[in-house]
Design an enzyme around this catalytic site. Structure first.
Site, short mmCIF file in Angstrom:
data_model
loop_
_atom_site.label_atom_id
_atom_site.label_comp_id
_atom_site.label_asym_id
_atom_site.label_seq_id
_atom_site.Cartn_x
_atom_site.Cartn_y
_atom_site.Cartn_z
N HIS A 99 0.84 -1.20 0.00
CA HIS A 99 0.00 0.00 0.00
C HIS A 99 0.88 1.26 0.00
CE1 HIS A 99 -3.24 -2.60 2.22
NE2 HIS A 99 -2.96 -3.04 1.01
N HIS A 143 -9.16 -2.58 -4.75
CA HIS A 143 -8.05 -2.89 -3.86
C HIS A 143 -7.04 -3.81 -4.54
CE1 HIS A 143 -5.88 -3.06 -0.12
NE2 HIS A 143 -5.66 -4.35 -0.40
N ASP A 184 -3.05 -3.08 -4.91
CA ASP A 184 -1.97 -4.03 -4.63
C ASP A 184 -1.04 -4.19 -5.83
OD1 ASP A 184 -2.71 -4.57 -2.03
OD2 ASP A 184 -3.78 -6.41 -2.51
N HIS A 192 -0.31 -11.03 -5.02
CA HIS A 192 1.08 -10.61 -4.82
C HIS A 192 2.07 -11.55 -5.50
CE1 HIS A 192 -0.35 -7.60 -2.08
NE2 HIS A 192 -0.83 -8.48 -1.24
#
Length: 312
Positions: free
Chosen positions: A81, A239, A243, A266
């Site tokens: 973030h 969101h 990321d 991720h």
């Protein structure tokens, strides 16, 4: 595209808890010299003074968050973030001191970092900014998930997610990234999870600091249980885009191209970035130039490294 590198105009600080560790942590951001890039330094008792560079070569863990350094020793976790806010707000060089092993989660989004950087201000430095320009498509697949980079004349993200939960379902979002778009459309989107997974995560040492104050939580009835509900109708995919912006900021420079992903996370983001950077025919290093007074800036290839060179 901005022509020169930037840094913060003044020092700023934030405090909070780590979403996975549950421990209090303070983080301090200071101006840095040109070609420094983004560097972390632990200043707590466990810190040795080692500088941890915000580069994909330093990524040590991608389970639920992105961690840099040595996860069995000195590391900094949950950097995504913060990295998204830095790259989107145009901050190239910053020295970060942190008194714990995890960046504070704040409210689960990036807006707290954005507001802190806006208050501190930025200043241009007398060194050209260099970009990574994608010049041929590259793609990586992992089961039903995939991610790819494609040539594009701006920095673009096209993100699609697909969850079994009817609270989320299939959502997609596409933006050309800039500071205003990030602040208004992406920065306030919060991390999310399912209440049915909480005990498993706790047993594994994750989500110890998670709460309704810093996470969107989907209940057993497939409804968001947070008071006030969603900040955006499609907050979940927003969101996931946040990321992706943060994970790809670990390239060591901004990229010019389009990043697309389906059911990413991720791990996939990091793998796609490594795949791009290990294929030297897939990108070139460029910087802006103005050949005539008043002429629109152009991007030209340069035989130079980016300001924070990586090692793959």
């Amino acid at each position: 595209m901005l022509e020169y590198q930037t840094t913060l105009k003044s020092r700023c600080s934030l405090s909070g808890i780590g979403v996975h560790s549950g421990k209090p942590v303070s983080i301090h951001f200071s101006p840095a010299e040109p070609d420094t890039g983004v560097v972390f330094q632990r200043i707590d008792e466990a810190g040795t003074g080692r500088v941890i560079r915000a580069l994909v070569s330093e990524v040590a863990q991608t389970d639920l968050c992105t961690a840099l350094g040595d996860v069995s020793g000195e590391h900094v976790a949950t950097v995504e973030h913060l990295m998204a806010a830095l790259i989107a707000m145009g901050i190239d060089n910053v020295a970060i001191e942190i008194d714990g092993a995890e960046v504070p989660v704040l409210d689960g989004s990036a807006i707290g970092f954005v507001e802190a950087f806006e208050q501190a201000g930025t200043v241009a430095l007398p060194v050209k900014r260099r970009y990574i320009r994608v010049i041929k498509p590259i793609r990586i697949d992992n089961g039903s998930s995939w991610a790819e980079f494609r040539p594009h004349d701006r920095t673009r993200f096209e993100i699609e997610i697909d969850f079994d939960s009817p609270a989320i379902g299939r959502q997609s979002l596409a933006f050309d990234l800039n500071g205003e778009t990030f602040r208004n459309e992406i920065a306030r989107a919060r991390t999310f999870g399912f209440i049915k997974d909480v005990e498993r995560l706790w047993a594994a040492g994750f989500a110890l600091g998670s709460s309704l104050e810093n996470s969107l939580v989907i209940g057993e009835d497939h409804r968001v249980i947070n008071t006030g509900g969603l900040r955006y109708p499609d907050e979940f995919v927003r969101h996931k885009m946040l990321d992706a912006v943060g994970d790809l900021a670990l390239a060591g420079a901004r990229f010019i191209g389009c990043f697309r992903s389906f059911r990413g996370g991720h791990r996939l983001n990091a793998a796609a970035l490594r795949h791009l950077l290990t294929d030297r025919s897939a990108y070139e290093i460029v910087e802006t130039t103005r050949r005539e007074q008043g002429r629109r800036a152009e991007m030209v290839a340069v035989n130079a490294p980016v300001y924070a060179p990586w090692t793959i």
